[in-house]
Design an enzyme around this catalytic site. Structure first.
Site, PDB file in Angstrom:
ATOM      1  N   LYS A   1       0.007   1.613   3.902  1.00 51.14           N
ATOM      2  CA  LYS A   1       0.899   0.700   3.178  1.00 51.14           C
ATOM      3  C   LYS A   1       1.633   1.380   2.017  1.00 51.14           C
ATOM      4  O   LYS A   1       2.713   0.941   1.616  1.00 51.14           O
ATOM      5  CB  LYS A   1       0.114  -0.483   2.630  1.00 51.14           C
TER       6      LYS A   1
ATOM      7  N   SER B   1      -5.040   3.178  10.430  1.00 52.42           N
ATOM      8  CA  SER B   1      -4.235   2.506   9.410  1.00 52.42           C
ATOM      9  C   SER B   1      -4.835   2.540   8.014  1.00 52.42           C
ATOM     10  O   SER B   1      -4.097   2.504   7.023  1.00 52.42           O
ATOM     11  CB  SER B   1      -3.971   1.057   9.831  1.00 52.42           C
TER      12      SER B   1
END
Length: 316
Positions: free
Chosen positions: A55, A305
């Protein structure tokens, strides 16, 4: 609209733009896992990224592309997860004010982490309506720019840089995989594959207990999510219109997996590779294991991720 999708050039520019701020994360492989499954798997380890997740790429790209006028009023978002920390840190490093709306039942560890990056945390009732209304009020009062966690083309272009790095490092991938929640990582991954490795298939993994992306792709339109119930807490959100349009055009398939399959894949990486990944990161590997006969002999890249797992709530 396809004409608004991040272009090849915009992803290349994002790579250069965020390079001073982000880690170029390593790619790891396990000979024992490869032998067990009969294929070559390459893990792009965004669990080693700043704030422990991919992110930070998108948040940084979104922050550094703001205009001078926008910068003076800061940025705002609502998030209880990795985007909150990513935007808070990106804003701090670039000298901007950040306003983060978080549900009042968020863990104190997450709230304190966001505050530790210098952001102002505003708590709200733990429901979508309260999140959105609180955020709207903050933006009205401060003039801050909304940075959506995934339904934002600057965010998508930033997330695309992880797959671009993987494609540069590992040649001739047959398949590249990512998990899907809101779709920011998956849509960015799909665009990078399309532009930089067009022969590579793009396949996503999604929890069966939070399968709105799978159902949306099957139906050809965004399907309202059922209340999600999965250990993969980073994949609870639904697709946005921007991410869905990209996914519908450039993603070949979404494979759904059970909670048992997610936990088994997560444990396999912890045990065999000695790296900490969060449950959401294990979803694509769970999909590979589920469909291993189809993938035998292939070269598969997987975007890991993140690694922000609550050690007090381990499933094994």
């Amino acid at each position: 609209m396809e004409s608004l999708f991040p272009t090849k050039n915009s992803i290349e520019e994002a790579v250069e733009r965020i390079a001073p701020f982000v880690h170029r994360t390593p790619v790891y492989s396990s000979s024992s896992i490869n032998a067990m499954l009969g294929m070559e798997i390459f893990l792009k380890c965004e669990n080693f990224q700043k704030i422990g997740a991919f992110k930070y790429r998108g948040a940084t790209n979104a922050v550094v592309t703001l205009s001078t006028d926008e910068r003076q009023y800061g940025v705002a978002t609502h998030s209880s997860g990795n985007h909150a920390q990513a935007l808070a840190l990106a804003a701090k490093i670039n000298g901007l004010k950040a306003y983060i709306v978080m549900p009042e039942n968020s863990s104190s560890v997450k709230i304190n982490a966001v505050r530790g990056y210098g952001a102002e945390v505003i708590t709200c009732a733990p429901n979508q309506k309260s999140r959105e209304s609180t955020l709207e009020e903050i933006i009205r009062k401060t003039g801050a720019t909304l940075i959506h966690p995934y339904n934002n083309y600057s965010i998508i272009a930033g997330q695309a840089t992880a797959a671009k790095e993987l494609i540069e490092e590992i040649k001739s991938l047959d398949i590249i995989m990512a998990p899907v929640g809101g779709g920011g990582l998956l849509s960015g991954t799909a665009l990078s594959a399309h532009y930089f490795s067009p022969r590579t298939l793009v396949i996503a993994g999604e929890p069966a207990n939070a399968d709105d992306a799978y159902r949306s792709l099957q139906k050809g339109e965004i399907v309202a999510a059922n209340p999600p119930d999965t250990i993969a807490d980073g994949l609870l959100t639904s697709l946005g219109d921007k991410t869905f349009d990209i996914i519908r055009k450039y993603v070949d398939e979404i494979i759904t997996v059970s909670e048992v399959e997610i936990i088994a894949a997560m444990r396999l990486i912890w045990e065999r590779m000695k790296i900490i990944i969060e449950p959401s990161s294990a979803v694509p590997l769970a999909a590979v294991i589920k469909a291993k006969d189809r993938f035998r002999g292939k070269r598969i890249g997987i975007i890991i991720s993140g690694g922000n797992v609550d050690l007090n709530k381990l499933p094994f």
